[in-house]
Design an enzyme around this catalytic site. Structure first.
Site, PDB file in Angstrom:
ATOM      1  N   SER A 164      -1.688  -1.018  -8.494  1.00 38.88           N
ATOM      2  CA  SER A 164      -1.827  -2.434  -8.866  1.00 38.88           C
ATOM      3  C   SER A 164      -2.719  -3.100  -7.834  1.00 38.88           C
ATOM      4  O   SER A 164      -2.859  -2.593  -6.710  1.00 38.88           O
ATOM      5  CB  SER A 164      -0.445  -3.115  -8.871  1.00 38.88           C
ATOM      6  OG  SER A 164      -0.559  -4.522  -8.926  1.00 38.88           O
ATOM      7  N   TYR A 177       8.233  -4.771  -5.655  1.00 33.35           N
ATOM      8  CA  TYR A 177       7.066  -4.210  -6.347  1.00 33.35           C
ATOM      9  C   TYR A 177       5.909  -4.012  -5.369  1.00 33.35           C
ATOM     10  O   TYR A 177       5.262  -2.945  -5.347  1.00 33.35           O
ATOM     11  CB  TYR A 177       6.666  -5.147  -7.475  1.00 33.35           C
ATOM     12  CG  TYR A 177       5.533  -4.667  -8.340  1.00 33.35           C
ATOM     13  CD1 TYR A 177       5.740  -3.709  -9.320  1.00 33.35           C
ATOM     14  CD2 TYR A 177       4.247  -5.206  -8.211  1.00 33.35           C
ATOM     15  CE1 TYR A 177       4.710  -3.284 -10.146  1.00 33.35           C
ATOM     16  CE2 TYR A 177       3.205  -4.795  -9.033  1.00 33.35           C
ATOM     17  CZ  TYR A 177       3.446  -3.830  -9.990  1.00 33.35           C
ATOM     18  OH  TYR A 177       2.406  -3.414 -10.799  1.00 33.35           O
TER      19      TYR A 177
END
Length: 286
Positions: A164, A177
């Protein structure tokens, strides 16, 4: 002008064979989390390039079967299995089984993942562990099994992890995350160091906002979405990410390893610019 030295495998114990292993066209791939979004688009892109694909699903078996049907329209073989990356170490056994069913493995794409939108002070330990297991520990087990099979086969291979932009920059409310994606990106760099002499490359693909079910944009045309905070002005399309992954799996990308390739429409470049434009403290909370 200096000349590049001639290839002499007698002076370099790690030099490639005359037919460089990494230059071989991949024939068999595993793509995790391929029931929708980036995973589905990646499985189809690899199939279009002539690769047989084993694809996994966690909660949407119907979606996975639809992906498999699309893979087969390209003349490629499709194998489907359920994979729960939080089931450790059993998730590795699923990977081993898929490799056996494919008859080997050339490309492993770790795409399965999950997020959490909770302020750091409110994150419960079980939530933290779930995200870390899904985005880091489970992928470690699966990548290790894939790498072991590649080393044993002696053909080299490609390990590709979908991380990401938050592998590089944090986001408020995404502490678990962010930590997991930072960790996965670091793991891939280590794999590049340790596995390179086996002819195995390791690369991260770091998407920004991509129009997928995970971002609440099922069947959305990203070109119809306005995003002032992204230089290109829109979210990305899953097929754009898939095209990048398919390239990284191809012979043309044989010398790319240890990199994190960002595909975000320029989002990361907005860090200082966006900071200068903020005139309230609203960003500090969800």
């Amino acid at each position: 002008m200096p000349e590049f030295p001639h290839d002499d495998t007698t002076t370099n114990p790690f030099a490639a064979e005359p037919q460089d292993r990494l230059d071989a066209n991949p024939r068999r791939a595993i793509v995790t989390g391929a029931d929708s979004g980036i995973g589905r688009a990646t499985a189809v892109a690899l199939a279009a390039a002539g690769v047989d694909v084993a694809l996994t699903w966690h909660s949407d078996e119907t979606g996975a079967q639809e992906t498999a049907d699309e893979v087969r329209t390209h003349g490629a073989r499709a194998v489907v299995a359920r994979l729960d990356v939080t089931d450790i170490p059993a998730c590795g056994d699923v990977v081993d089984g898929l490799i056996d069913e494919l008859g080997g493995l050339d490309v492993f794409v770790n795409n399965a993942g999950a997020g959490l939108q909770t302020p750091f002070l409110d994150v419960a330990l079980d939530e933290w562990n779930r995200v870390l297991d899904t985005d880091l520990t489970g992928p470690f087990v699966c990548l290790q099994r894939a790498a072991r099979a590649m080393v044993a086969a002696g053909r080299g291979g490609r390990l590709i992890a979908v991380t990401s932009v938050h592998e590089h920059q944090p986001m408020v409310g995404a502490s678990a995350y962010d930590a997991a994606k930072h960790g996965l990106g670091g793991l891939m760099k280590n794999l590049a160091l340790e596995l390179g002499h086996h002819g195995i490359s390791a690369v991260s693909v770091a998407p920004g906002e991509i129009a997928t079910p995970m971002t609440g944009q099922t069947d959305t045309d990203p070109r119809t979405e306005d995003r002032p905070g992204i230089p290109l002005g829109r979210p990305g399309d899953a097929r754009e990410v898939a095209a990048l992954i398919a390239f990284l799996a191809s012979p043309e990308a044989a010398y790319i390893s240890g990199a994190s390739v960002v595909i975000d429409g320029g989002m990361l470049q907005m860090g200082p610019q966006a900071g200068a434009a903020v005139d309230t403290h609203d960003w500090r909370t969800l």
